[in-house]
Design an enzyme around this catalytic site. Structure first.
Site, PDB file in Angstrom:
ATOM      1  N   TYR A 141     -53.300 -34.669  19.216  1.00  0.00           N
ATOM      2  CA  TYR A 141     -52.687 -34.381  17.543  1.00  0.00           C
ATOM      3  C   TYR A 141     -52.747 -35.807  17.621  1.00  0.00           C
ATOM      4  CZ  TYR A 141     -49.781 -33.150  13.562  1.00  0.00           C
ATOM      5  OH  TYR A 141     -50.065 -33.160  11.928  1.00  0.00           O
TER       6      TYR A 141
ATOM      7  N   ASP B 270     -52.590 -44.237  20.285  1.00  0.00           N
ATOM      8  CA  ASP B 270     -51.358 -42.825  19.763  1.00  0.00           C
ATOM      9  C   ASP B 270     -50.434 -43.463  20.212  1.00  0.00           C
ATOM     10  OD1 ASP B 270     -49.615 -41.317  17.936  1.00  0.00           O
ATOM     11  OD2 ASP B 270     -51.588 -40.431  17.269  1.00  0.00           O
TER      12      ASP B 270
ATOM     13  N   LYS C 277     -42.369 -42.689  15.428  1.00  0.00           N
ATOM     14  CA  LYS C 277     -41.264 -42.253  15.813  1.00  0.00           C
ATOM     15  C   LYS C 277     -40.311 -43.143  16.923  1.00  0.00           C
ATOM     16  CE  LYS C 277     -43.821 -37.946  16.484  1.00  0.00           C
ATOM     17  NZ  LYS C 277     -43.204 -36.889  15.574  1.00  0.00           N
TER      18      LYS C 277
HETATM   19  C1  LIG Z   1     -49.162 -38.517  18.886  1.00  0.00           C
HETATM   20  C2  LIG Z   1     -48.751 -38.289  17.182  1.00  0.00           C
HETATM   21  N1  LIG Z   1     -49.747 -38.825  16.408  1.00  0.00           N
HETATM   22  C3  LIG Z   1     -49.162 -39.158  14.731  1.00  0.00           C
HETATM   23  C4  LIG Z   1     -48.842 -38.063  14.576  1.00  0.00           C
HETATM   24  C5  LIG Z   1     -48.320 -38.541  13.359  1.00  0.00           C
HETATM   25  O1  LIG Z   1     -46.836 -38.336  13.065  1.00  0.00           O
HETATM   26  P1  LIG Z   1     -46.713 -38.043  11.256  1.00  0.00           P
HETATM   27  O2  LIG Z   1     -45.924 -36.320  12.037  1.00  0.00           O
HETATM   28  O3  LIG Z   1     -45.730 -38.313  11.068  1.00  0.00           O
HETATM   29  O4  LIG Z   1     -47.833 -38.165  10.156  1.00  0.00           O
HETATM   30  C6  LIG Z   1     -47.843 -37.284  15.376  1.00  0.00           C
HETATM   31  C7  LIG Z   1     -46.670 -36.525  14.778  1.00  0.00           C
HETATM   32  O5  LIG Z   1     -45.985 -35.950  15.385  1.00  0.00           O
HETATM   33  C8  LIG Z   1     -47.684 -36.996  16.335  1.00  0.00           C
HETATM   34  O6  LIG Z   1     -46.753 -36.859  17.737  1.00  0.00           O
END
Ligand SMILES: Cc1ncc(COP(=O)(O)O)c(C=O)c1O
Length: 753
Positions: free
Chosen positions: A463, A542, A570
């Site tokens: 994700y 990521d 985060k």
């Molecule tokens: C690994 C990862 N990348 C990207 C995102 C996307 O972040 P956002 O929800 O702040 O757009 C998330 C969100 O949970 C994530 O867990």
């Protein structure tokens, strides 16, 4: 005849006088504690008889002539009868006079009520420039004397000849609060002889499973604010215990600090409420006035047990009442498609009918729903609360910035400062940009990678946010052009063959989380790096979850693998919306002009102020190490329960800082099992959606509590699984799946553009 055997306090004064010829000891009819000193100090011992006021004028005059007077009188007479002289001659003049008040607070079993100094702290702390020192015992007093004497400020000292009341971790540092016993449920703040009763109360509370921190607040003025704020943040009840009127003493001091800092805390004042007491022998007096350890413990227990409108973090008899949550949800469904802005927070991920739907507030690792039920939160806002809710340090930084403004017409210096902080902490960062959401950062990474490589294909694995190129790979990709879907391929984590199959000379980048659940197998990350290099594709990590969490420098530091670009959000700003794209300068250079990546709130200053405060705190509090240790304990506890009960179809997996409970689909329906565990945890005051998103605010006791809950829940779950009664055991609607990945689209022949 005067005995020349000096008592410890006298010996300390004699030593100070020997070392400093400016020291003068002055007294007004209070010679009991210093009866042997005249013979030692000679002319430097001055007894003015009953004239307290005159004594203060004399001391002020001596101080003006370069002397360092240490003045003694009964605390009540000193602080009340001589008040105006202390205020005008000593306080406003900021003269280095030390005022030692004898028999303060409860310390009198001989004098009448008028002699009780039970408003002395209020009176003295109201005097400009005056410090107030309330030592716990004679050892504390004597150890502090050199520092007090060296300090040019005037100071009122509550004299005590009590034998040792508590350990002294900070001898000679009277300005600091001493933590004389650790604890996380309740903080008991006290001073003087009552520290002993606070420690006794702590021992009694421990028998009820409540851990109390005991703080000896030696200086109510100036207060060691950081220690009080930390106590308010770490515990759920702050108790002040003082042999003083409730008004103007320690309780008032703590209230003023909390209000000024905007910190919410439950407070229980134990003090004298506007009545005089009859002096008597100390043990009887403590009992009569309600200050024994047993009585203090009873009052704390009573307060903790007060029904506060809902379930608490305990084995509750029933599921929480969630009436307000339900009525809000009914309104939301009329107006908000999907009902939630964050899928993981929505009712679809919680057992509907049992789980709370709306939260009202949080502190540390605890949250309260809109119906007043309290929970230990294992979701922690789905990751951003690396330190915990309402962390006083971060909130103070945000508040300070709020006073100056939120977002501006030009750039703010914090953009530079936080970029430099990130460069200093994260390996391989040569260039930094900010935005708001994780999806912003991963989208920008893809666009930059495409521009830099002049290629269009993206290879991903898990994700990465709500934007087109990733969601196109799932079964929730309606509204996304087919052309976008055709540009994305997926691979399986820890499967280098699947990476090789997906990457070719048309690949702009490979983006993935360096670790989610399984640890990288030896050579996997290195292998992906190599495949990228072979094909001229960029490697993008990521690091929304790994960044600032598994190590301060994230996965690049933890695994020693260089990424070309990395994305963070985060953990970096303890809940404020901030995301980061960072990496190689030559790649990021595309953002100078060719690649457009700008947004109104990109440099919003509250979030940057939060990050500027959070990053150093993550290091100072050793957050990655702490999370790893607590997560490890949790994982071991879970494994032990499964081993003891012979349960083979569930495991606690993932990185220690963020583990999840996995269920084998071959043996049990994972959604039903997850729903059952969730509903049982909610009954026990734990908010959980399958993950343990640890934050610094989770304490060892929280982990132990959670393990205890699993110990009760897993065997019952196993019984239902064995009997085939799991679906019927649910008291609400089971949780729903999020989305499924769909297969890779057919691709043009390798090398074709
Ligand atoms: C690994 C990862 N990348 C990207 C995102 C996307 O972040 P956002 O929800 O702040 O757009 C998330 C969100 O949970 C994530 O867990």
């Amino acid at each position: 005849m005067t005995s020349m055997v000096l008592q410890p306090y006298e010996a300390a004064l004699a030593q100070l006088a020997a070392a400093d010829p400016a020291v003068v000891v002055v007294t007004a009819e209070n010679r009991a504690a210093i009866r042997n000193l005249p013979g030692v100090l000679g002319e430097r011992f001055i007894d003015v008889g009953v004239a307290e006021q005159t004594m203060i004028g004399l001391a002020a005059g001596l101080a003006l002539r370069g002397r360092r007077p240490i003045v003694h009188a009964l605390a009540a007479f000193l602080t009340m009868r001589a008040y105006e002289f202390i205020r005008t001659d000593v306080g406003i003049g900021r003269l280095p006079v030390k005022l030692i008040g004898g028999v303060p607070g409860f310390l009198s079993d001989a004098n009448g009520p008028t002699h009780q100094a039970i408003e002395d702290i209020a009176l003295m702390r109201g005097i400009p420039g005056m410090k107030v020192f309330c030592p716990a015992d004679e050892i504390d007093l004597i150890a502090a004397l050199p520092a007090l004497l060296a300090d040019p400020a005037p100071c009122y000292v509550r004299y005590t000849a009590s034998p040792a009341v508590c350990p002294h971790p900070l001898p000679g540092q009277p300005h600091r609060i001493e933590t004389v016993a650790e604890g996380d449920d309740v903080a008991i703040l006290s001073f003087g002889l009552l520290v002993r009763e606070a420690l006794d109360a702590r021992a009694r509370l421990a028998a009820d499973g409540i851990s109390a921190r005991v703080l000896s607040v030696r200086m109510p003025k100036p207060l060691d604010e950081a220690a009080v704020l930390a106590a308010a943040a770490d515990t759920r009840l702050v108790v002040t215990v003082e042999d003083h009127l409730q008004i103007g003493g320690l309780y008032s001091t703590v209230c003023e600090l909390l209000v000024r800092s905007g910190v919410r805390a439950e407070l229980l004042p134990i003090a004298l409420t506007e009545r005089w007491f009859k002096p008597m022998l100390l043990p009887d007096l403590l009992m009569r006035e309600g200050f024994t350890g047993a009585q203090i413990a009873a009052r704390i227990l009573e307060r903790l047990d007060q029904p506060r409108g809902g379930n608490r973090v305990m084995r509750n008899a029933t599921d929480p009442v969630i009436a307000r949550s339900k009525s809000l949800w009914a309104r939301a469904k009329q107006l908000i498609p999907g009902g939630t802005q964050t899928l993981a927070k929505g009712p679809g991920q919680h057992v509907q009918g049992v789980a709370p739907i709306y939260l009202a507030r949080g502190r540390g690792a605890r949250v309260w729903d809109v119906d007043g039920n309290e929970y230990l939160d294992m979701t922690m806002a789905v990751g951003p609360l690396s330190l915990g809710y309402a962390d006083p340090v971060i909130d103070e930084a945000i508040r300070t910035q709020l006073g100056d403004g939120i977002t501006f017409s030009l750039m703010h210096p914090l953009e530079v400062e936080v970029a430099e902080l990130i460069r200093d902490v994260v390996p391989n960062v040569e260039s930094v940009r900010f935005s708001k959401t994780g999806a912003d950062a991963t989208s920008a990474a893809i666009r930059v990678a495409r521009a830099f490589t002049d290629r269009e294909r993206v290879v991903c694995c898990g994700y990465h946010g709500w934007h087109d190129w990733y969601i196109a790979t799932t079964d929730r990709g309606a509204g996304i052009p087919t052309a976008t879907r055709e540009l994305v391929s997926t691979f399986d984590y820890n499967d280098l063959d699947s990476v090789r199959a997906a990457v070719d000379v048309d690949t702009a980048c490979v983006i993935f989380e360096p670790m989610v659940v399984e640890p990288p197998q030896p050579g996997f990350l290195e292998g992906v790096r190599e495949i990228c290099d072979q094909h001229g594709a960029l490697l993008v990590f990521d690091e929304m979850w790994t960044g600032f969490r598994i190590a301060l420098g994230g996965a690049q530091q933890a695994f020693g693998i260089r990424a070309d670009l990395a994305t963070y959000s985060k953990a970096i700003a303890n809940g404020m919306p901030l995301s980061v794209l960072a990496g190689r300068a030559d790649v990021m250079q595309k953002l100078e002009r060719d690649v457009f990546f700008y947004t109104t709130f990109g440099g919003e200053a509250l979030s940057l102020a939060a990050a500027a405060a959070t990053i150093p705190e993550l290091r100072r509090r050793q957050v990655p190490e702490t999370l790893a240790a607590r997560g490890h304990t949790l994982r071991q506890g879970f494994a032990r329960i499964c081993a003891e009960r012979g349960i083979a179809w569930t495991r606690c997996v993932g990185m220690d800082a963020r583990t999840m409970v996995a269920f084998d689909a071959a043996s049990v329906d994972p959604l039903l099992a997850k729903s059952f565990v969730q509903q049982e945890l909610i009954r026990r005051g734990v908010l959980w959606s399958g993950f343990h998103n640890l934050s610094w605010a989770h304490r060892d006791a929280d982990i132990e509590y959670l393990i205890g809950c699993y110990q009760e829940i897993l065997p019952v779950l196993a019984d239902h699984v064995a009997a085939g009664t799991l679906a019927g055991a649910l008291r609400g609607q089971p949780v729903e799946p999020v989305f499924r990945r769909i297969g890779n689209p057919p691709r043009p022949a390798k090398g074709a553009r």
